[in-house]
Design a protein around this motif. Structure first.
Motif, PDB file in Angstrom:
ATOM      1  N   GLY A 101       0.771  -1.236   0.000  1.00  0.00           N
ATOM      2  CA  GLY A 101       0.000   0.000   0.000  1.00  0.00           C
ATOM      3  C   GLY A 101       0.803   1.287   0.000  1.00  0.00           C
ATOM      4  N   ALA A 114       2.477   0.006  -3.028  1.00  0.00           N
ATOM      5  CA  ALA A 114       1.301   0.094  -3.894  1.00  0.00           C
ATOM      6  C   ALA A 114       1.630  -0.163  -5.357  1.00  0.00           C
ATOM      7  N   ARG A 175      -3.497   4.618  -4.919  1.00  0.00           N
ATOM      8  CA  ARG A 175      -2.119   5.113  -4.830  1.00  0.00           C
ATOM      9  C   ARG A 175      -2.040   6.552  -5.356  1.00  0.00           C
TER      10      ARG A 175
END
Length: 330
Positions: A101, A114, A175
């Motif tokens: 992430g 991400a 993102r």
């Protein structure tokens, strides 16, 4: 009771998010004392671990009072992540977490964090290799997708569940959003409420009050909440949420004495863990939040940020205590 693998983490656990340069042992100690149920370390570069880089290895430091705790790793190379997972397992946390992430350019644009959301087959393969490699329960933290045109969080959840992860934390942004705009929890709820999903789903993004935590718990049906930025300089957020969920009433905010005491403790732990120079330096990001709402605090904050020694900081904190002792917060 929510379980991550065989680990019981509470009826509705509150998790401390893994935040770079924030979620270190001194900060985690303050959060644990104030109600966090599960903690995650700062994210650790797999390449740094396998090369025995000091900064990466130091992030493996965990303490018994923190448990259950997860160590989070990130990387773009599957073999490096496998080897890093071995190192994590030897450290003996309760959980190994994979970061899918992190949105920052130096990570995501190299295919880690991400960035791997642009290559779901690789994400699935990497996760499968790590799950097979370790006996620890493996969890993942990710985002909704790379951008609004590529939100595939349901597919991500199914792929990762299929290869054996034990819980999934989802930040309700893409993102591309970084940390801007409002977190979208609708896709998180869709994952949680899909009948094919049977692992715990934790929501993350924009939870900064007890009222919002309860509202999102009821509205989206998630298994728990991960809290990040709202806890910086304000570890009381965890107990405040728990109290509100249990009683429907808000706890009184921390007193001046409590703020000074926890800030002081945080400083001491920071210096013990990082050394005097770095410990003092890295406390600077926390002062504003520890004393948010104190009218006229800016001169004190300036002095705290400029302080060069632990004793100087402690002396200024003493002055803060005296100055605001008989004043009302604004």
């Amino acid at each position: 009771m929510v379980k991550i693998g065989n680990i019981e983490v509470g009826e509705f656990p509150l998790l401390l998010a893994p935040m770079e340069d924030v979620s270190d042992p001194p900060f985690r100690a303050a959060c644990k004392q104030n109600g966090a149920d599960v903690m995650y370390t700062e994210f650790i570069a797999a390449e740094g671990l396998i090369r025995d880089a000091h900064k990466s290895v130091q992030k493996l430091d965990i303490y018994d009072y923190e448990r259950p705790i997860g160590i989070q790793i990130f990387g773009a190379n599957i073999e490096s992540m496998r080897l890093a997972a071995d190192i994590v397992e030897r450290t003996q946390p309760e959980i190994l977490d994979i970061n899918y992430g992190c949105p920052v350019k130096k990570v995501a644009c190299k295919g880690a964090g991400a960035g791997i959301l642009q290559d779901l087959p690789k994400m699935q393969k990497m996760t499968e290799e790590i799950v097979k490699r370790v006996k620890l329960p493996v969890t993942v933290k990710t985002r909704l997708g790379w951008d609004d045109s590529s939100i595939k969080i349901m597919e991500v959840a199914k792929r990762l569940q299929d290869v054996g992860i034990k819980a999934l934390s989802i930040h309700g942004r893409t993102r591309k959003q970084m940390y801007k705009g409002e977190a979208n929890w609708e896709p998180i709820a869709e994952v949680k409420n899909n009948p094919d999903i049977h692992i715990p789903i934790f929501g993350n993004g924009d939870i900064d009050t007890p009222e919002k935590a309860l509202e999102y718990k009821n509205r989206y049906g998630i298994d728990g909440i991960m809290i990040g930025r709202a806890a910086i300089g304000y570890p009381w957020i965890f107990n405040e949420i728990k109290h509100y969920m249990a009683t429907g009433k808000k706890l009184a905010p921390p007193t001046l004495e409590q703020r000074v005491a926890v800030c002081h403790q945080h400083l001491v732990h920071s210096v013990e863990w990082k050394g005097e120079k770095q410990g003092v330096f890295e406390m600077r990001r926390h002062y504003t939040n520890y004393f948010r709402g104190f009218h006229g605090f800016k001169p004190f904050r300036t002095r705290l940020v400029e302080a060069g020694s632990p004793q100087e900081v402690i002396d200024i904190l003493g002055e803060v205590g005296v100055h605001y002792a008989n004043k009302t917060l604004v």
